[in-house]
Motif scaffolding. Sequence first.
Motif, PDB file in Angstrom:
ATOM      1  N   ALA A  27      -0.514  27.893 -98.984  1.00 33.26           N
ATOM      2  CA  ALA A  27      -0.062  26.607 -99.522  1.00 33.26           C
ATOM      3  C   ALA A  27       1.279  26.717-100.242  1.00 33.26           C
ATOM      4  CB  ALA A  27      -1.114  26.045-100.475  1.00 33.26           C
ATOM      5  N   GLU A  28       1.759  27.922-100.480  1.00 33.54           N
ATOM      6  CA  GLU A  28       3.017  28.075-101.214  1.00 33.54           C
ATOM      7  C   GLU A  28       4.166  27.406-100.470  1.00 33.54           C
ATOM      8  OE1 GLU A  28       4.081  31.952-102.444  1.00 33.54           O
ATOM      9  OE2 GLU A  28       2.307  32.255-103.682  1.00 33.54           O
ATOM     10  N   LEU A  34      -6.544  23.456 -96.489  1.00 35.51           N
ATOM     11  CA  LEU A  34      -7.937  23.076 -96.727  1.00 35.51           C
ATOM     12  C   LEU A  34      -8.783  24.342 -96.706  1.00 35.51           C
ATOM     13  CD1 LEU A  34     -10.191  20.918 -97.018  1.00 35.51           C
ATOM     14  CD2 LEU A  34     -10.333  20.906 -94.513  1.00 35.51           C
ATOM     15  N   LEU A  35      -9.566  24.549 -97.748  1.00 34.76           N
ATOM     16  CA  LEU A  35     -10.474  25.694 -97.855  1.00 34.76           C
ATOM     17  C   LEU A  35     -11.892  25.196 -97.632  1.00 34.76           C
ATOM     18  CD1 LEU A  35     -11.038  28.665 -98.590  1.00 34.76           C
ATOM     19  CD2 LEU A  35     -10.890  28.013-101.000  1.00 34.76           C
ATOM     20  N   VAL A  36     -12.540  25.700 -96.597  1.00 37.60           N
ATOM     21  CA  VAL A  36     -13.844  25.179 -96.172  1.00 37.60           C
ATOM     22  C   VAL A  36     -14.933  26.207 -96.438  1.00 37.60           C
ATOM     23  CG1 VAL A  36     -15.195  24.278 -94.241  1.00 37.60           C
ATOM     24  CG2 VAL A  36     -12.743  23.809 -94.368  1.00 37.60           C
ATOM     25  N   GLU A  37     -16.010  25.749 -97.071  1.00 33.19           N
ATOM     26  CA  GLU A  37     -17.192  26.578 -97.307  1.00 33.19           C
ATOM     27  C   GLU A  37     -18.313  26.095 -96.405  1.00 33.19           C
ATOM     28  OE1 GLU A  37     -18.674  28.201-101.336  1.00 33.19           O
ATOM     29  OE2 GLU A  37     -19.746  26.323-101.062  1.00 33.19           O
ATOM     30  N   VAL A  38     -18.984  27.019 -95.723  1.00 31.86           N
ATOM     31  CA  VAL A  38     -20.014  26.615 -94.756  1.00 31.86           C
ATOM     32  C   VAL A  38     -21.389  27.197 -95.056  1.00 31.86           C
ATOM     33  CG1 VAL A  38     -18.336  26.284 -92.883  1.00 31.86           C
ATOM     34  CG2 VAL A  38     -19.418  28.526 -93.188  1.00 31.86           C
ATOM     35  N   GLU A  39     -21.514  27.974 -96.125  1.00 30.87           N
ATOM     36  CA  GLU A  39     -22.795  28.627 -96.408  1.00 30.87           C
ATOM     37  C   GLU A  39     -23.564  28.005 -97.563  1.00 30.87           C
ATOM     38  OE1 GLU A  39     -22.884  33.092 -95.318  1.00 30.87           O
ATOM     39  OE2 GLU A  39     -21.007  32.819 -96.416  1.00 30.87           O
ATOM     40  N   GLY A  40     -23.019  26.975 -98.185  1.00 29.24           N
ATOM     41  CA  GLY A  40     -23.747  26.261 -99.236  1.00 29.24           C
ATOM     42  C   GLY A  40     -23.933  27.039-100.528  1.00 29.24           C
ATOM     43  N   ARG A  41     -23.089  28.035-100.795  1.00 27.89           N
ATOM     44  CA  ARG A  41     -23.258  28.857-102.002  1.00 27.89           C
ATOM     45  C   ARG A  41     -22.426  28.365-103.180  1.00 27.89           C
ATOM     46  NH1 ARG A  41     -21.180  33.332-101.902  1.00 27.89           N
ATOM     47  NH2 ARG A  41     -19.929  33.236-100.005  1.00 27.89           N
ATOM     48  N   GLN A  42     -21.508  27.431-102.928  1.00 27.82           N
ATOM     49  CA  GLN A  42     -20.596  26.927-103.972  1.00 27.82           C
ATOM     50  C   GLN A  42     -19.787  28.056-104.609  1.00 27.82           C
ATOM     51  OE1 GLN A  42     -19.716  23.881-104.747  1.00 27.82           O
ATOM     52  NE2 GLN A  42     -21.162  22.813-103.413  1.00 27.82           N
ATOM     53  N   GLY A  43     -19.483  29.083-103.815  1.00 26.99           N
ATOM     54  CA  GLY A  43     -18.672  30.185-104.323  1.00 26.99           C
ATOM     55  C   GLY A  43     -17.240  29.767-104.615  1.00 26.99           C
ATOM     56  N   ILE A  44     -16.709  28.820-103.841  1.00 28.64           N
ATOM     57  CA  ILE A  44     -15.335  28.359-104.045  1.00 28.64           C
ATOM     58  C   ILE A  44     -15.216  27.640-105.378  1.00 28.64           C
ATOM     59  CG2 ILE A  44     -13.590  26.745-103.193  1.00 28.64           C
ATOM     60  CD1 ILE A  44     -14.581  27.441-100.348  1.00 28.64           C
ATOM     61  N   ALA A  45     -16.174  26.775-105.674  1.00 26.99           N
ATOM     62  CA  ALA A  45     -16.155  26.052-106.949  1.00 26.99           C
ATOM     63  C   ALA A  45     -16.182  27.023-108.129  1.00 26.99           C
ATOM     64  CB  ALA A  45     -17.337  25.086-107.022  1.00 26.99           C
ATOM     65  N   GLN A  46     -16.957  28.083-108.015  1.00 23.53           N
ATOM     66  CA  GLN A  46     -17.033  29.071-109.091  1.00 23.53           C
ATOM     67  C   GLN A  46     -15.701  29.783-109.272  1.00 23.53           C
ATOM     68  OE1 GLN A  46     -20.476  31.660-108.555  1.00 23.53           O
ATOM     69  NE2 GLN A  46     -21.632  29.974-107.678  1.00 23.53           N
ATOM     70  N   THR A  63       0.040  25.051-106.094  1.00 25.16           N
ATOM     71  CA  THR A  63       0.665  26.369-106.023  1.00 25.16           C
ATOM     72  C   THR A  63       2.153  26.269-106.301  1.00 25.16           C
ATOM     73  OG1 THR A  63       1.178  26.223-103.664  1.00 25.16           O
ATOM     74  CG2 THR A  63      -1.010  27.034-104.260  1.00 25.16           C
ATOM     75  N   HIS A  64       2.780  27.439-106.328  1.00 24.68           N
ATOM     76  CA  HIS A  64       4.223  27.514-106.534  1.00 24.68           C
ATOM     77  C   HIS A  64       4.940  26.705-105.458  1.00 24.68           C
ATOM     78  CE1 HIS A  64       8.053  29.182-107.780  1.00 24.68           C
ATOM     79  NE2 HIS A  64       8.302  29.504-106.525  1.00 24.68           N
ATOM     80  N   GLY A  65       5.884  25.870-105.875  1.00 26.22           N
ATOM     81  CA  GLY A  65       6.630  25.075-104.913  1.00 26.22           C
ATOM     82  C   GLY A  65       5.960  23.769-104.542  1.00 26.22           C
ATOM     83  N   GLY A  66       4.921  23.392-105.276  1.00 23.86           N
ATOM     84  CA  GLY A  66       4.285  22.099-105.019  1.00 23.86           C
ATOM     85  C   GLY A  66       3.244  22.094-103.927  1.00 23.86           C
ATOM     86  N   GLY A  67       2.759  23.255-103.523  1.00 23.86           N
ATOM     87  CA  GLY A  67       1.700  23.299-102.517  1.00 23.86           C
ATOM     88  C   GLY A  67       0.377  22.811-103.072  1.00 23.86           C
ATOM     89  N   GLU A  68      -0.495  22.380-102.187  1.00 23.55           N
ATOM     90  CA  GLU A  68      -1.790  21.833-102.589  1.00 23.55           C
ATOM     91  C   GLU A  68      -2.910  22.499-101.799  1.00 23.55           C
ATOM     92  OE1 GLU A  68      -0.626  17.220-103.678  1.00 23.55           O
ATOM     93  OE2 GLU A  68      -1.142  17.726-101.600  1.00 23.55           O
ATOM     94  N   VAL A  69      -3.992  22.822-102.501  1.00 26.12           N
ATOM     95  CA  VAL A  69      -5.184  23.366-101.855  1.00 26.12           C
ATOM     96  C   VAL A  69      -6.318  22.362-102.037  1.00 26.12           C
ATOM     97  CG1 VAL A  69      -6.890  25.218-101.800  1.00 26.12           C
ATOM     98  CG2 VAL A  69      -4.480  25.754-102.260  1.00 26.12           C
TER      99      VAL A  69
END
Length: 349
Positions: A27-28, A34-46, A63-69
Amino acid sequence: MSRLHVVTGKGGTGKTTVAAALALALAEGGRRTLLVEVEGRQGIAQLFETEPLPYEERKIAVTHGGGEVYALAVDAERALLDYLQMFYKLGSAGRVLKRLGAVDFATTIAPGLRDVLLTGKTCEAVRRRDKQQRPVYDAVVMDAPPTGRITRFLGVNEEVAGLAKVGPVHHQAQAVMRVLKSPETAVHLVTLLEEMPVQETVDGIAELRAAGLPVGNIVVNQVRPRLPGEEQLTTAGARHDGIARALARAGLGGARRGGRAERLVAPLLDEGREHAERLVLERGLRDELHRQQLPLLELGLLSGGVELAGLYRLARRLRAALDELSAQQARPDRRTPPAQRTRPHGTHP
């Protein structure tokens, strides 16, 4: 360059952390990922220290330079309802099926169907265009299932397309496989310099290649920093008395036989031998990874653990490694083989 980055790895290798760092790195410079989670563990949120992700695309980082995730936790039941609405226009009837438990029943008894829905939702995000027909996301990163089942997870659409010869299911499965087997996709494998993760990585690469799925990079995570004098460890035992005198000069007791400094030498030499054996093992495991003829990226061990600031540091290291790799591959006269190890500057904290 690939737009769908599938990140897999044996459990405990830091797969989710690397996927999150990759989404930040890509994203820099003002890009959107887009970061996609498919296992239902909510690891990304943590990792991003945010609320549990809903079944909708939500911005979670800049991110640096105005990138978005953005991030999305794909739910198989909700994805099935979307699918039923998209192809069969069930509308409220789909919600009735959910209340009756039919949706949960379908996704539970047919695990292959769950995988079709999860990969399908991800590939839809890759294909999506805005009003100007530009991709909505510059890159999509999937935190995928572990290496042991990644090939079956990604290849299930091909099985479904073969079973359903006609109709929307067939066409949907074919569309997903066109994305997954195209140059738009790269499957990256995360490993540690340990025997079991490396063996599972090698096996996973062979399975992916046999299935015709595009393999991207090998990411070696949690690499220990080199220590000064490592090359002398194998011969340190011959300098027992000299080490004792050095410890004595440092104020750690007497160097004579039985003195405090002298008694410290034996356990220190034991630790040194163990470390030397570890280095030999790691060297052999690196060689095994090099033999896969894939780019090898190394990420250093984060000294403070994986908190949000550490995740951003890891993303910067990964961005540097990817830029270095791109520069190597862009040189028409490059002599660097595909399996050249790329270690970003400042890999070790």
